[in-house]
Design an enzyme around this catalytic site. Sequence first.
Site, PDB file in Angstrom:
ATOM      1  N   HIS A  16       0.826  -1.213   0.000  1.00  0.00           N
ATOM      2  CA  HIS A  16       0.000   0.000   0.000  1.00  0.00           C
ATOM      3  C   HIS A  16       0.859   1.262   0.000  1.00  0.00           C
ATOM      4  CE1 HIS A  16      -2.721   3.124   1.462  1.00  0.00           C
ATOM      5  NE2 HIS A  16      -3.739   2.353   1.144  1.00  0.00           N
ATOM      6  N   ARG A  17       1.845   1.302   0.882  1.00  0.00           N
ATOM      7  CA  ARG A  17       2.822   2.405   1.000  1.00  0.00           C
ATOM      8  C   ARG A  17       2.264   3.701   1.604  1.00  0.00           C
ATOM      9  NH1 ARG A  17       6.357   3.726  -4.033  1.00  0.00           N
ATOM     10  NH2 ARG A  17       4.371   4.055  -5.067  1.00  0.00           N
ATOM     11  N   ASP A  18       1.007   3.716   2.003  1.00  0.00           N
ATOM     12  CA  ASP A  18       0.456   4.955   2.581  1.00  0.00           C
ATOM     13  C   ASP A  18      -0.554   4.646   3.680  1.00  0.00           C
ATOM     14  OD1 ASP A  18       0.197   7.671   2.929  1.00  0.00           O
ATOM     15  OD2 ASP A  18      -1.205   7.962   1.271  1.00  0.00           O
ATOM     16  N   ILE A  19      -0.220   3.660   4.527  1.00  0.00           N
ATOM     17  CA  ILE A  19      -1.082   3.347   5.671  1.00  0.00           C
ATOM     18  C   ILE A  19      -0.999   4.503   6.659  1.00  0.00           C
ATOM     19  CG2 ILE A  19      -1.545   1.743   7.556  1.00  0.00           C
ATOM     20  CD1 ILE A  19      -1.896   0.385   4.935  1.00  0.00           C
ATOM     21  N   ASN A  23      -6.346   7.197   5.844  1.00  0.00           N
ATOM     22  CA  ASN A  23      -6.731   6.162   4.887  1.00  0.00           C
ATOM     23  C   ASN A  23      -7.407   4.965   5.535  1.00  0.00           C
ATOM     24  OD1 ASN A  23      -5.860   7.594   2.658  1.00  0.00           O
ATOM     25  ND2 ASN A  23      -3.782   6.767   2.753  1.00  0.00           N
TER      26      ASN A  23
END
Length: 228
Positions: A16-19, A23
């Site tokens: 995902h890289r953007d937890i 989000n």
Amino acid sequence: AHRKTDEKMNPLNIVHRDISPQNIIVSYEGTVKLIDFGIAKAKSKSTKTQAGMLKGKFSYMSPEQVAAMPLDRRSDIFSLGVVFFEMLTGKRLFLGKNDVETLEKIRKAEVPPPSLFNHDVPPELDRIVLKALAKNRDDRYQWASEFAEDLRRFIFASNRKFDRQDLMNFMSEFFAAELEEDMAKIERYKQLKMPKNYTPQLVAPPAAAEEEDGDESVVVMPAGRAKT
């Protein structure tokens, strides 16, 4: 998402890289959803991120993400550990005075036990959080399911009960005013009368934005009624 495969059952290795808190949403029905896979990467990506470019919210990145190393699912597990720590303590874990200081804190990954700030956190929960936040990714949970299983064991052992129904009840009570407002709007919409000669126009949904560097993305749209 981490276990997704292609049509030949080859792992896609999605990260995902953007937890981050922004989000993660909770619906009024008690469902927790992870959204915005806009910068998620799969193994089959056609191009690589430009060297030196960091994507995601700095204070929720993993040490390897800050170091621009190749990422796998364990980076997401670290980021989720940061969210969990902050939920338990009400304090930001890695937020510095500026971006440089924030990234340096993450690089060091010196994490105090949550019980230092919240005395209601028992030792077992400290252990779970610190394992998710291990600097070395080999020392972390290797899969999110292992993280979840440890939490389930903790809940069972501590005689605590909290499931989706409890969360739905909480949401219904905490957001009672918003729910009432939403229901009133729905009733008003039902009473609207369209002109006799009105013809509905079908409008195509907007296309998902492409990343400038051509990374493949997975876009997940949030539920209609939800709260961050």
